[in-house]
Design an enzyme around this catalytic site. Structure first.
Site, mmCIF file in Angstrom:
data_model
loop_
_atom_site.group_PDB
_atom_site.id
_atom_site.type_symbol
_atom_site.label_atom_id
_atom_site.label_comp_id
_atom_site.label_asym_id
_atom_site.label_seq_id
_atom_site.Cartn_x
_atom_site.Cartn_y
_atom_site.Cartn_z
ATOM 1 C CG LEU A 42 -2.602 7.486 -13.608
ATOM 2 C CD1 LEU A 42 -3.819 7.878 -12.761
ATOM 3 C CD2 LEU A 42 -2.746 8.027 -15.023
ATOM 4 C CB SER A 115 -4.832 13.569 2.731
ATOM 5 O OG SER A 115 -4.455 13.126 4.014
ATOM 6 C CE1 TYR A 153 -1.000 9.968 0.847
ATOM 7 C CE2 TYR A 153 -1.542 11.164 2.855
ATOM 8 C CZ TYR A 153 -1.935 10.415 1.766
ATOM 9 O OH TYR A 153 -3.275 10.128 1.574
ATOM 10 C CE LYS A 157 -3.195 12.193 -1.330
ATOM 11 N NZ LYS A 157 -4.088 11.755 -2.418
#
Ligand code: NAD
Length: 261
Positions: A42, A115, A153, A157
């Site tokens: 993906l 997250s 990261y 999110k």
């Protein structure tokens, strides 16, 4: 029996979700880079197209649920752009590509995975967030490579959470009867958390992070909540970003949410 697509189904919370749904009699179509009904990367345009076409073939063009667990943690030796491609564009491409199949489903529901790093990790590179939401993968990857994957990261999110809030109330989602929400987990014992624990830079922080309930979550606890969001009793959830994090966000930022209008 409903048909639910689960990305990231080979490990961690995706595998736990798959197991719960199968035990409840649902049909699961798992998508992962390995060990899945549909093996697809993906992080690439080709892999996303393959995944969407394969779901269409396996389901007959009608699905009732989607949960997008597939994702990677930031690690010291991992480029930021890879997280942009897998976490953000891998997620949004599945939401957009499978939406027409959801629109034909029975009480259709989609759950994207954010997250609590969005609000609990300082220094989120906002240029990465903005470029993701602008749909410019090359530019977002370039900014993320500069920022590092550790910083990127929470940017991926955050962009997922905002994408969900922007799209869930629209005619394409709520207007077609599809509930779209996001779950923001805190620390959950999975191979991903273990990989973060072994990182030379952030490893020591993983277990230093405060969790008021005094422990990490199990993958099955998060799977249980996602199963609820996919099910018939969650039809009034629309555009919610639900923190399931043992109290970390509440402890660090009690009054930051909800913000009065
Ligand atoms: P995990 O590593 O156990 O599972 C992630 C799955 O994603 C794996 O099966 C992996 O093969 C798959 N995947 C990775 N790259 C892929 C790609 N390019 N194409 C297709 N599949 C790919 O991790 P987990 O802890 O179960 O995490 C699931 C999701 O939850 C992730 O999006 C993660 O960011 C998020 N999350 C995890 C935690 C935590 O503490 N574990 C906390 C907050 C959010």
């Amino acid at each position: 029996m409903r048909t639910i697509v689960v990305t990231g189904s080979a490990s961690g919370m995706g595998a736990a979700t798959r197991a719960r749904l199968v035990a409840a009699g649902e049909r699961v179509i798992g998508v992962d880079i390995r060990d899945a009904d549909i093996v697809a990367d993906l992080g690439t345009a080709e892999g996303r197209a393959l995944a969407i076409a394969s779901v269409g073939e396996l389901s007959g063009g009608v699905i009732d649920g989607l949960v997008t667990w597939a994702g990677l943690p930031g690690l010291t030796d991992r480029p930021g752009g890879l997280l942009v491609s897998v976490n953000y564009f891998g997620t949004i491409s599945m939401l957009e590509g499978l939406r027409p199949m959801l629109a034909k489903g029975d009480r259709p529901a989609a759950v994207a995975i954010s997250s609590n790093s969005t609000t609990c990790q300082p220094g989120v590179p906002m240029d990465v967030v903005e470029r993701c939401l602008a749909g410019d993968e090359d530019s977002a990857c370039a900014a993320a490579d500069i920022a590092s994957s550790l910083a990127t990261y929470p940017a991926t999110k955050t962009a997922i959470a905002w994408w969900v809030r922007r799209h869930a109330p629209t005619g394409e989602w709520a207007g077609k009867g599809i509930t779209l929400n996001a779950v923001a987990p805190g620390a959950v014992e999975t191979p991903l958390l273990q990989a973060s624990r072994q990182d030379p830079v952030i490893g020591a922080l993983v277990d230093a992070f405060p969790v008021p309930v005094g422990r990490k979550a199990s993958a099955d606890e998060l799977a249980a909540f996602v199963q609820f969001l996919l099910g018939p009793d969650a039809r009034f959830f629309c555009g919610s970003v639900v923190f399931v994090d043992g109290g970390t966000d509440a402890q660090l930022r009690a009054d930051a949410y909800p913000l009065p209008m």
